[in-house]
Every structure is written in structure tokens, then in C-alpha cells.
Motif scaffolding. Structure first.
Motif, PDB file in Angstrom:
ATOM      1  N   ASN A  50       0.721  -1.151  -0.581  1.00 37.49           N
ATOM      2  CA  ASN A  50      -0.051  -0.068  -0.295  1.00 37.49           C
ATOM      3  C   ASN A  50       0.746   1.899  -0.126  1.00 37.49           C
ATOM      4  O   ASN A  50       2.085   1.503   0.670  1.00 37.49           O
ATOM      5  CB  ASN A  50      -1.142   0.175   0.865  1.00 37.49           C
ATOM      6  N   TRP A  51       0.614   2.268  -1.255  1.00 40.19           N
ATOM      7  CA  TRP A  51       1.560   3.446  -1.137  1.00 40.19           C
ATOM      8  C   TRP A  51       1.343   4.631  -0.226  1.00 40.19           C
ATOM      9  O   TRP A  51       2.413   4.621   0.159  1.00 40.19           O
ATOM     10  CB  TRP A  51       1.054   4.062  -2.187  1.00 40.19           C
ATOM     11  N   THR A  52       0.204   4.191   0.608  1.00 39.76           N
ATOM     12  CA  THR A  52      -0.523   5.207   1.318  1.00 39.76           C
ATOM     13  C   THR A  52       1.039   5.025   2.836  1.00 39.76           C
ATOM     14  O   THR A  52       1.721   5.789   3.237  1.00 39.76           O
ATOM     15  CB  THR A  52      -1.408   4.969   1.976  1.00 39.76           C
ATOM     16  N   SER A  57       5.284   6.110   6.564  1.00 39.73           N
ATOM     17  CA  SER A  57       6.668   6.174   6.798  1.00 39.73           C
ATOM     18  C   SER A  57       7.925   7.073   5.854  1.00 39.73           C
ATOM     19  O   SER A  57       8.062   7.313   7.207  1.00 39.73           O
ATOM     20  CB  SER A  57       7.027   3.924   7.062  1.00 39.73           C
ATOM     21  N   PHE A  58       7.729   7.815   5.045  1.00 41.37           N
ATOM     22  CA  PHE A  58       9.006   7.822   3.805  1.00 41.37           C
ATOM     23  C   PHE A  58       8.563   9.222   4.725  1.00 41.37           C
ATOM     24  O   PHE A  58       9.752   9.970   5.580  1.00 41.37           O
ATOM     25  CB  PHE A  58       8.789   7.984   2.663  1.00 41.37           C
ATOM     26  N   ASN A  59       7.473  10.178   4.849  1.00 39.03           N
ATOM     27  CA  ASN A  59       7.587  11.541   5.686  1.00 39.03           C
ATOM     28  C   ASN A  59       7.668  11.429   7.457  1.00 39.03           C
ATOM     29  O   ASN A  59       7.778  12.650   7.550  1.00 39.03           O
ATOM     30  CB  ASN A  59       6.139  11.548   5.865  1.00 39.03           C
ATOM     31  N   SER A  60       7.312  10.000   7.797  1.00 42.84           N
ATOM     32  CA  SER A  60       7.801  10.613   9.175  1.00 42.84           C
ATOM     33  C   SER A  60       9.418  10.399   9.298  1.00 42.84           C
ATOM     34  O   SER A  60       9.695  11.277  10.142  1.00 42.84           O
ATOM     35  CB  SER A  60       6.993   8.871  10.356  1.00 42.84           C
TER      36      SER A  60
END
Length: 118
Positions: A50-52, A57-60
Motif C-alpha cells: 500500500n503506497w499510503t 513512513s517515508f514522511n515520518s
């Protein structure tokens, strides 16, 4: 040769174990089970499929890196300047004192300041 034992590090390692390693280990352990308690890898399949979830996670990680960088850029010069000043203890207290105020109290004060303008 004299053996040196540092007993002062025991509370630190106990704190790290209880509040960092143990919770992370429990979360990792629970991630291998579904809602019925069956061993499965479906949680990881859902996460990586799931890309969301991946974007969150990447944004965090990006936010953590930016906050760390900003903190370093602000704190190291502040600490350096503080070591060169007179009345170091007073300035240190003035810098640290706002962090002692409860977050809820800060929120109420913020709402009170901007709520009175109407």
C-alpha cells in the motif's frame, strides 16, 4: 589490575530496556499475528503493498531528520554562546524554564491569547 564496574549505568540500561527495547520488541512480535492470533505475514504484505503506508513512513523519517537538523543548528550555537557568557546559570535557566511548562497549559494560554481578540 583493578576491575572497574560502573554501577551508575544500570538505571540508564534499565530505562532503555523498559521504555525502548521492550515496546519495540512487543510491536515487532505482534506484527507477525493477525486479529485471530494466527501467525501470518499479511500485515507486512499490506504495509509494503500500500503506497499510503509507505508514504506515511517515508514522511515520518523525513520529518524526524528535519527536526533533528533544525535542533542541532539551533542548540549547538546556543550552547557555545552560553559557555562564553557571564551568569551562565541564569541564562541556562531562562532557556530551559519554558520546557517545564505543561503542554496543556501552553495550549490553554495560546487559545486564551487568540480567543480574546473577537
Amino acid at each position: 589490575m583493578k576491575k572497574i564496574t560502573n554501577w551508575y549505568s544500570i538505571p540508564y540500561f534499565l530505562w532503555v530496556f523498559l521504555f525502548v527495547l521492550a515496546p519495540v520488541s512487543l510491536i515487532l512480535y505482534q506484527s507477525f499475528f493477525d486479529i485471530e492470533g494466527q501467525l501470518t505475514l499479511d500485515n507486512y504484505k499490506t504495509f509494503f503493498g500500500n503506497w499510503t503506508y509507505l508514504r506515511m513512513s517515508f514522511n515520518s523519517v523525513i520529518y524526524a531528520a528535519v527536526i533533528t537538523l533544525v535542533t542541532l543548528v539551533i542548540s549547538y550555537p546556543t550552547a557555545f554562546i552560553l559557555t562564553k557568557m557571564k551568569h551562565k546559570q541564569l541564562w541556562l535557566m531562562l532557556i530551559i524554564l519554558p520546557t517545564w511548562i505543561n503542554l496543556l497549559l501552553k495550549a490553554y494560554a495560546f487559545m486564551g491569547l487568540f480567543g480574546q481578540q473577537g
